[in-house]
Motif scaffolding. Structure first.
Motif, PDB file in Angstrom:
ATOM      1  N   ILE A  55       0.843  -1.205   0.000  1.00 34.05           N
ATOM      2  CA  ILE A  55       0.000   0.000   0.000  1.00 34.05           C
ATOM      3  C   ILE A  55       0.871   1.246   0.000  1.00 34.05           C
ATOM      4  N   ALA A  56       1.939   1.221   0.777  1.00 35.54           N
ATOM      5  CA  ALA A  56       2.844   2.373   0.820  1.00 35.54           C
ATOM      6  C   ALA A  56       3.436   2.652  -0.560  1.00 35.54           C
ATOM      7  N   VAL A  57       3.864   1.605  -1.248  1.00 28.96           N
ATOM      8  CA  VAL A  57       4.444   1.766  -2.597  1.00 28.96           C
ATOM      9  C   VAL A  57       3.402   2.349  -3.552  1.00 28.96           C
ATOM     10  N   LEU A  58       2.181   1.861  -3.492  1.00 25.24           N
ATOM     11  CA  LEU A  58       1.126   2.362  -4.367  1.00 25.24           C
ATOM     12  C   LEU A  58       0.823   3.836  -4.106  1.00 25.24           C
ATOM     13  N   VAL A  59       0.796   4.219  -2.827  1.00 23.82           N
ATOM     14  CA  VAL A  59       0.513   5.621  -2.502  1.00 23.82           C
ATOM     15  C   VAL A  59       1.663   6.514  -2.949  1.00 23.82           C
ATOM     16  N   VAL A  60       2.891   6.058  -2.752  1.00 21.51           N
ATOM     17  CA  VAL A  60       4.053   6.848  -3.174  1.00 21.51           C
ATOM     18  C   VAL A  60       4.039   7.064  -4.685  1.00 21.51           C
ATOM     19  N   THR A  61       3.717   6.022  -5.441  1.00 22.02           N
ATOM     20  CA  THR A  61       3.798   6.119  -6.905  1.00 22.02           C
ATOM     21  C   THR A  61       2.561   6.732  -7.545  1.00 22.02           C
ATOM     22  N   LYS A  62       1.393   6.489  -6.948  1.00 14.93           N
ATOM     23  CA  LYS A  62       0.148   6.943  -7.564  1.00 14.93           C
ATOM     24  C   LYS A  62      -0.596   8.006  -6.756  1.00 14.93           C
ATOM     25  N   VAL A 107      -2.848   9.948   4.082  1.00 10.35           N
ATOM     26  CA  VAL A 107      -2.982   8.490   3.986  1.00 10.35           C
ATOM     27  C   VAL A 107      -1.778   7.800   4.621  1.00 10.35           C
ATOM     28  N   LEU A 108      -0.584   8.328   4.375  1.00  8.89           N
ATOM     29  CA  LEU A 108       0.644   7.737   4.921  1.00  8.89           C
ATOM     30  C   LEU A 108       1.083   8.432   6.214  1.00  8.89           C
ATOM     31  N   PHE A 109       0.147   9.031   6.904  1.00  8.50           N
ATOM     32  CA  PHE A 109       0.399   9.667   8.196  1.00  8.50           C
ATOM     33  C   PHE A 109       0.998   8.635   9.161  1.00  8.50           C
ATOM     34  N   PRO A 110       2.253   8.821   9.611  1.00  4.36           N
ATOM     35  CA  PRO A 110       2.838   7.844  10.534  1.00  4.36           C
ATOM     36  C   PRO A 110       2.027   7.638  11.810  1.00  4.36           C
ATOM     37  N   LEU A 132       8.034  16.029  22.299  1.00  5.42           N
ATOM     38  CA  LEU A 132       8.192  16.625  20.968  1.00  5.42           C
ATOM     39  C   LEU A 132       8.951  15.686  20.039  1.00  5.42           C
ATOM     40  N   ALA A 133       9.826  14.860  20.624  1.00  4.83           N
ATOM     41  CA  ALA A 133      10.500  13.837  19.820  1.00  4.83           C
ATOM     42  C   ALA A 133       9.485  12.811  19.332  1.00  4.83           C
ATOM     43  N   ALA A 134       8.577  12.412  20.216  1.00  5.73           N
ATOM     44  CA  ALA A 134       7.508  11.488  19.811  1.00  5.73           C
ATOM     45  C   ALA A 134       6.646  12.123  18.721  1.00  5.73           C
ATOM     46  N   LEU A 135       6.373  13.418  18.864  1.00 11.64           N
ATOM     47  CA  LEU A 135       5.583  14.134  17.859  1.00 11.64           C
ATOM     48  C   LEU A 135       6.276  14.106  16.501  1.00 11.64           C
ATOM     49  N   ALA A 136       7.600  14.242  16.492  1.00  9.67           N
ATOM     50  CA  ALA A 136       8.351  14.207  15.236  1.00  9.67           C
ATOM     51  C   ALA A 136       8.156  12.868  14.524  1.00  9.67           C
ATOM     52  N   LEU A 137       8.083  11.784  15.295  1.00  9.38           N
ATOM     53  CA  LEU A 137       7.858  10.468  14.702  1.00  9.38           C
ATOM     54  C   LEU A 137       6.417  10.319  14.213  1.00  9.38           C
ATOM     55  N   VAL A 138       5.493  10.983  14.870  1.00 11.85           N
ATOM     56  CA  VAL A 138       4.084  10.917  14.485  1.00 11.85           C
ATOM     57  C   VAL A 138       3.825  11.636  13.167  1.00 11.85           C
ATOM     58  N   ILE A 139       4.414  12.802  12.988  1.00 10.86           N
ATOM     59  CA  ILE A 139       4.137  13.572  11.765  1.00 10.86           C
ATOM     60  C   ILE A 139       5.117  13.249  10.646  1.00 10.86           C
ATOM     61  N   GLY A 140       6.261  12.625  10.968  1.00 12.87           N
ATOM     62  CA  GLY A 140       7.206  12.190   9.959  1.00 12.87           C
ATOM     63  C   GLY A 140       8.016  13.310   9.347  1.00 12.87           C
ATOM     64  N   ALA A 192       9.501   8.946   2.614  1.00 15.29           N
ATOM     65  CA  ALA A 192       9.995   9.193   3.975  1.00 15.29           C
ATOM     66  C   ALA A 192       8.891   8.935   5.006  1.00 15.29           C
ATOM     67  N   GLN A 193       7.665   9.315   4.665  1.00 21.96           N
ATOM     68  CA  GLN A 193       6.550   9.080   5.577  1.00 21.96           C
ATOM     69  C   GLN A 193       6.294   7.588   5.756  1.00 21.96           C
ATOM     70  N   ALA A 194       6.279   6.879   4.650  1.00 25.26           N
ATOM     71  CA  ALA A 194       6.025   5.436   4.701  1.00 25.26           C
ATOM     72  C   ALA A 194       7.113   4.717   5.488  1.00 25.26           C
ATOM     73  N   VAL A 195       8.347   5.079   5.246  1.00 22.54           N
ATOM     74  CA  VAL A 195       9.472   4.447   5.955  1.00 22.54           C
ATOM     75  C   VAL A 195       9.366   4.698   7.458  1.00 22.54           C
ATOM     76  N   THR A 196       8.980   5.906   7.837  1.00 22.30           N
ATOM     77  CA  THR A 196       8.832   6.231   9.260  1.00 22.30           C
ATOM     78  C   THR A 196       7.776   5.352   9.910  1.00 22.30           C
ATOM     79  N   ALA A 197       6.603   5.267   9.285  1.00 20.28           N
ATOM     80  CA  ALA A 197       5.519   4.454   9.846  1.00 20.28           C
ATOM     81  C   ALA A 197       5.924   2.984   9.934  1.00 20.28           C
ATOM     82  N   LEU A 198       6.509   2.471   8.871  1.00 26.68           N
ATOM     83  CA  LEU A 198       6.891   1.064   8.844  1.00 26.68           C
ATOM     84  C   LEU A 198       8.007   0.768   9.843  1.00 26.68           C
ATOM     85  N   ALA A 199       8.969   1.676   9.958  1.00 28.55           N
ATOM     86  CA  ALA A 199      10.081   1.462  10.889  1.00 28.55           C
ATOM     87  C   ALA A 199       9.590   1.440  12.331  1.00 28.55           C
ATOM     88  N   VAL A 200       8.758   2.412  12.682  1.00 28.34           N
ATOM     89  CA  VAL A 200       8.231   2.465  14.057  1.00 28.34           C
ATOM     90  C   VAL A 200       7.452   1.200  14.373  1.00 28.34           C
TER      91      VAL A 200
END
Length: 391
Positions: A53-60, A191-194, A307-315, A375-383
């Protein structure tokens, strides 16, 4: 520069969190500080779907944001992405997140008389009583518990329905925010909101969706929007801080502000007549907060680690998109007030969802969309793969 600063903030919060947890175990009450969860790298059945889904959103995504049916497509994709992230931890964990002894569903069977529950709700907030509410019920006004009671009464009880309901309502923010700001370019970033990691599933995901819809309605129908935001006051005490965003939505039209206030007061009045006065509950919930881990968690760490947690939330895209936009400023004022209050020490990755999502409005003006969406997708997936979050 802002990304460097945010990266250093996150790194400092993690390193200092590890040091504190080693030397003074339990004081932070967050093993994966600044996030509430445990360091536990893992994969699950949702991993392939989340990546696809992340790949599809990034590309389309940027292209689909201009589609005639962009909003329903974005909503469906948001639900799918949020559920796929949740399934990284597994279905069993997803359906039990709201059924533990600390959660809302634990109290649902005991609510057999709603008027009686409302009239005695406040007196059951303090801890160390035989009939004290469980942690999450005591920490919120009665509207949150009433929501799950209502689902149960119409035959939609249980953890699976409750968790799915939080995801379905939470994802409404993906539709409401572009309509409120009149800009669909923000859609793929929503859609890709971490922060979707914590929408599936926590009651704060539910609060996110209701609050976003309320703000949107203020831009069109102030009375209705005011009523929805009035209901928000009885979902979480902290949602009183939606006021800056509400003023942004209403502008300087005092007539519209008056109609919105009437909608809010109608809900507040209905609860007061039913026996629950919001201010009484708020005063008692502060007492309950310091009867528990709120008294243990150190302000000196969380006032900036939040605020560090917030940075991970918004990506990264959310951070890069921060600008002098009225919506971003409104959300920033709300978050700053919550942070400095000392009543938001940890777990802000879920608690601040209704405010944090509005910080993404600035992403609509970013160039190189695919790079930032990645970058957003990677953040969500990594967390979600590195931390076993409590929600």
């Amino acid at each position: 520069m802002r990304l460097v600063i945010a990266g250093l903030l996150v790194a400092a919060a993690i390193i200092i969190g590890v040091v504190v947890n080693v030397n003074d175990p339990g004081i932070l009450f967050a093993a994966a500080a600044p996030l509430f969860g445990d360091w536990q790298p893992h994969v699950g059945p949702g991993t392939p779907a989340a990546i696809l889904i992340a790949v599809l959103v990034v590309t389309k995504g940027p292209e689909l944001a201009r589609h005639r049916f962009a909003l329903p497509i974005a909503y469906a994709t948001s639900v799918a992405f949020t559920l796929s992230l949740a399934m990284i931890d597994g279905w069993g964990r997803f359906v039990t997140r709201l059924t533990t002894d600390d959660e809302y569903l634990h109290e649902v069977p005991g609510v057999t008389d709603i008027p009686a529950m409302l009239s005695t709700f406040a007196q059951r907030i303090p801890d160390f009583q035989p009939d004290s509410w469980t942690t999450h019920v005591s920490g919120h006004p009665p509207g949150a518990l009433l929501t799950f009671v209502a689902l149960d009464r119409i035959g939609l009880g249980g953890g699976a329905v409750a968790s799915l309901f939080c995801v379905l309502v939470g994802s409404l923010a993906v539709v409401a925010i572009p309509r409120a700001v009149d800009n669909n370019a923000v859609l793929p970033f929503l859609v890709l909101f971490p922060g979707a990691v914590w929408v599936g599933a926590s009651a704060d995901g539910l609060f996110l969706g209701v609050a976003a819809v309320g703000i949107y309605l203020l831009t069109r129908w102030p009375v209705l929007g005011g009523a929805v935001l009035g209901w928000c006051l009885f979902l979480s005490y902290g949602l009183v801080l939606l006021a800056p965003l509400a003023l942004v939505a209403l502008g300087k039209d005092f007539r519209r502000i008056g109609w919105a206030a009437a909608g809010v007061l109608a809900v507040v009045g209905a609860f007061a007549i039913s026996g629950f006065w919001w201010l009484d509950g708020y005063e008692l919930v502060k007492l309950r907060y310091y009867q528990g881990i709120g008294d243990t968690r150190p302000y000196w760490y969380w006032v900036w680690a939040n605020l560090a947690a917030l940075a991970l939330v918004i990506g990264p895209a959310g951070i890069q998109g921060l600008r002098r936009d009225k919506w971003v400023i409104g959300a920033g004022v709300a978050i700053l007030a919550a942070d400095l209050s000392g009543l938001s020490k940890a777990e802000t990755e879920r608690i601040w969802l209704p405010f944090a999502v509005w910080l993404l409005v600035g992403t609509a003006k970013l160039d190189h969309h695919k790079r930032w969406l990645t970058a957003q997708a990677v953040t969500a997936l990594a967390v979600n793969h590195l931390v076993l979050t409590n929600w």
